[in-house]
Design a protein around this motif. Structure first.
Motif, PDB file in Angstrom:
ATOM      1  N   ARG A   4       0.801  -1.168  -0.140  1.00  0.00           N
ATOM      2  CA  ARG A   4       0.003  -0.129  -0.002  1.00  0.00           C
ATOM      3  C   ARG A   4       0.723   1.313  -0.194  1.00  0.00           C
ATOM      4  O   ARG A   4       0.607   2.181  -0.890  1.00  0.00           O
ATOM      5  CB  ARG A   4      -0.542   0.108   1.240  1.00  0.00           C
ATOM      6  N   ARG A   5       1.895   1.150   0.898  1.00  0.00           N
ATOM      7  CA  ARG A   5       2.894   2.399   0.832  1.00  0.00           C
ATOM      8  C   ARG A   5       3.289   2.611  -0.577  1.00  0.00           C
ATOM      9  O   ARG A   5       3.637   3.808  -0.990  1.00  0.00           O
ATOM     10  CB  ARG A   5       3.848   2.170   1.834  1.00  0.00           C
ATOM     11  N   VAL A   6       3.918   1.504  -1.235  1.00  0.00           N
ATOM     12  CA  VAL A   6       4.567   1.788  -2.725  1.00  0.00           C
ATOM     13  C   VAL A   6       3.460   2.462  -3.608  1.00  0.00           C
ATOM     14  O   VAL A   6       3.626   3.324  -4.216  1.00  0.00           O
ATOM     15  CB  VAL A   6       5.042   0.226  -3.141  1.00  0.00           C
ATOM     16  N   LEU A   7       2.422   1.791  -3.477  1.00  0.00           N
ATOM     17  CA  LEU A   7       1.136   2.298  -4.485  1.00  0.00           C
ATOM     18  C   LEU A   7       0.764   3.551  -4.341  1.00  0.00           C
ATOM     19  O   LEU A   7       0.543   4.495  -5.109  1.00  0.00           O
ATOM     20  CB  LEU A   7      -0.136   1.456  -4.496  1.00  0.00           C
ATOM     21  N   GLU A   8       0.577   3.940  -2.824  1.00  0.00           N
ATOM     22  CA  GLU A   8       0.075   5.469  -2.611  1.00  0.00           C
ATOM     23  C   GLU A   8       1.326   6.460  -2.695  1.00  0.00           C
ATOM     24  O   GLU A   8       0.970   7.531  -3.126  1.00  0.00           O
ATOM     25  CB  GLU A   8      -0.410   5.572  -0.938  1.00  0.00           C
TER      26      GLU A   8
ATOM     27  N   GLN B 197       8.564  -3.652 -10.610  1.00  0.00           N
ATOM     28  CA  GLN B 197       7.769  -4.597 -11.412  1.00  0.00           C
ATOM     29  C   GLN B 197       6.280  -4.615 -11.019  1.00  0.00           C
ATOM     30  O   GLN B 197       5.533  -4.675 -11.881  1.00  0.00           O
ATOM     31  CB  GLN B 197       8.409  -5.867 -11.088  1.00  0.00           C
ATOM     32  N   LEU B 198       6.125  -4.409  -9.732  1.00  0.00           N
ATOM     33  CA  LEU B 198       4.772  -4.117  -9.170  1.00  0.00           C
ATOM     34  C   LEU B 198       4.021  -3.011  -9.941  1.00  0.00           C
ATOM     35  O   LEU B 198       2.964  -3.277 -10.458  1.00  0.00           O
ATOM     36  CB  LEU B 198       4.691  -4.080  -7.611  1.00  0.00           C
ATOM     37  N   LEU B 199       4.685  -1.830  -9.733  1.00  0.00           N
ATOM     38  CA  LEU B 199       4.117  -0.711 -10.419  1.00  0.00           C
ATOM     39  C   LEU B 199       3.730  -0.700 -11.962  1.00  0.00           C
ATOM     40  O   LEU B 199       2.557  -0.477 -12.318  1.00  0.00           O
ATOM     41  CB  LEU B 199       5.125   0.449 -10.317  1.00  0.00           C
TER      42      LEU B 199
ATOM     43  N   ALA C  70      -0.317  -1.301 -15.911  1.00  0.00           N
ATOM     44  CA  ALA C  70      -0.755  -2.142 -17.210  1.00  0.00           C
ATOM     45  C   ALA C  70      -2.179  -2.466 -16.925  1.00  0.00           C
ATOM     46  O   ALA C  70      -3.217  -2.633 -17.791  1.00  0.00           O
ATOM     47  CB  ALA C  70       0.113  -3.237 -17.447  1.00  0.00           C
ATOM     48  N   GLY C  71      -2.455  -2.952 -15.731  1.00  0.00           N
ATOM     49  CA  GLY C  71      -3.975  -3.506 -15.385  1.00  0.00           C
ATOM     50  C   GLY C  71      -4.964  -2.588 -15.262  1.00  0.00           C
ATOM     51  O   GLY C  71      -5.933  -2.751 -15.622  1.00  0.00           O
ATOM     52  N   ILE C  72      -4.370  -1.279 -14.754  1.00  0.00           N
ATOM     53  CA  ILE C  72      -5.557  -0.161 -14.422  1.00  0.00           C
ATOM     54  C   ILE C  72      -5.812   0.403 -15.909  1.00  0.00           C
ATOM     55  O   ILE C  72      -7.141   0.519 -16.150  1.00  0.00           O
ATOM     56  CB  ILE C  72      -4.664   1.225 -13.773  1.00  0.00           C
ATOM     57  N   ALA C  73      -4.807   0.369 -16.821  1.00  0.00           N
ATOM     58  CA  ALA C  73      -5.301   0.711 -18.417  1.00  0.00           C
ATOM     59  C   ALA C  73      -6.266  -0.159 -18.811  1.00  0.00           C
ATOM     60  O   ALA C  73      -7.189   0.265 -19.447  1.00  0.00           O
ATOM     61  CB  ALA C  73      -3.960   1.080 -19.085  1.00  0.00           C
ATOM     62  N   ARG C  74      -6.050  -1.536 -18.588  1.00  0.00           N
ATOM     63  CA  ARG C  74      -6.923  -2.268 -19.339  1.00  0.00           C
ATOM     64  C   ARG C  74      -8.216  -2.411 -18.464  1.00  0.00           C
ATOM     65  O   ARG C  74      -9.332  -2.368 -19.210  1.00  0.00           O
ATOM     66  CB  ARG C  74      -6.370  -3.751 -18.992  1.00  0.00           C
TER      67      ARG C  74
END
Length: 221
Positions: free
Chosen positions: A14-18, A99-101, A106-110
């Motif tokens: 969560r910290r990485v994504l936020e 790699q996660l980001l 890519a997943g969000i765009a899809r």
């Protein structure tokens, strides 16, 4: 939506994504994940296949959003099963933040592209419904007239939306996704998404179980 029973992994992820501008909800089990999927719209779900209750990839069958699958016990069979479902990628713990980001973006765009497509299909469906009403009012015969649908068992009104009932009725008459899509003027992808929601609400895991469930409901009434 971040679904993982490992608290340390959840917090770190969560910290990485936020830190890269993403808004994240997190849950520790499948029940909580399914509850949020019922009430919220997400661009992507990051979920572990090792989470209790998700051993048979229930989240992939139930999810209407793309899923980035993560696991600490990778297997070829698990990867193949995940990518046949709603998964957009498959990561093995531990993995680098970069790699996660990359996979998340890519997943969000899809996910966003699929949502735009679904909204366009909904808009088209509403226009076709209007044409059907006009044809009926003018008593004009043609291809846009409503098709006769197979009646559904009673007791579904409180569980399914109107669109889901249309899909279910068409599917019961002809249990082929491509045929249902053509009859309802929507894409096979949209039909599959509605069927996933119907599976979840009726407590079944496959098209065969769905048909059997309908016959059971008819017999009970």
């Amino acid at each position: 939506l971040l679904a993982d029973d490992d608290t340390l992994f959840r917090k770190a992820t969560r910290r990485v994504l936020e830190s890269h501008g993403h808004v994240v909800d997190e849950v520790a089990d499948m029940v909580a994940a399914l509850a949020l999927l019922e009430t919220n719209i997400y661009d992507l779900m990051v979920a572990t296949v090792d989470m209790p209750g998700n051993e048979e990839l229930a989240l992939l069958r139930s999810s209407l959003v793309p899923v980035l699958v993560v696991t600490s016990a990778p297997s070829i069979e698990g990867a193949v099963a995940a990518l046949r479902g709603a998964a957009v990628d498959y990561l093995t713990k531990p993995f680098a933040s970069a790699q996660l980001l990359e996979c998340v973006e890519a997943g969000i765009a899809r996910g966003r592209a699929l949502r735009v497509l679904d909204e366009a299909e909904q808009h088209l469906r509403e226009r076709l419904d209007l044409l059907t009403v006009l044809r009926t009012a003018l008593q004009v015969s043609g291809a846009g007239q409503p098709r006769e649908q197979v009646a559904l068992p009673l007791g579904l009104d409180d569980r399914l939306s109107q669109r889901e009932k249309e899909v279910l009725a068409a599917f019961r008459a002809t249990p082929r996704v491509s045929v249902v899509a053509k009859q309802l003027y929507i894409s096979p992808h949209t039909v599959k998404n509605h069927l996933k929601a119907i599976f979840r609400k009726l407590g079944v895991n496959s098209q065969t179980e769905l048909i059997a469930k309908l016959e059971q409901m008819r017999g009970e009434l």
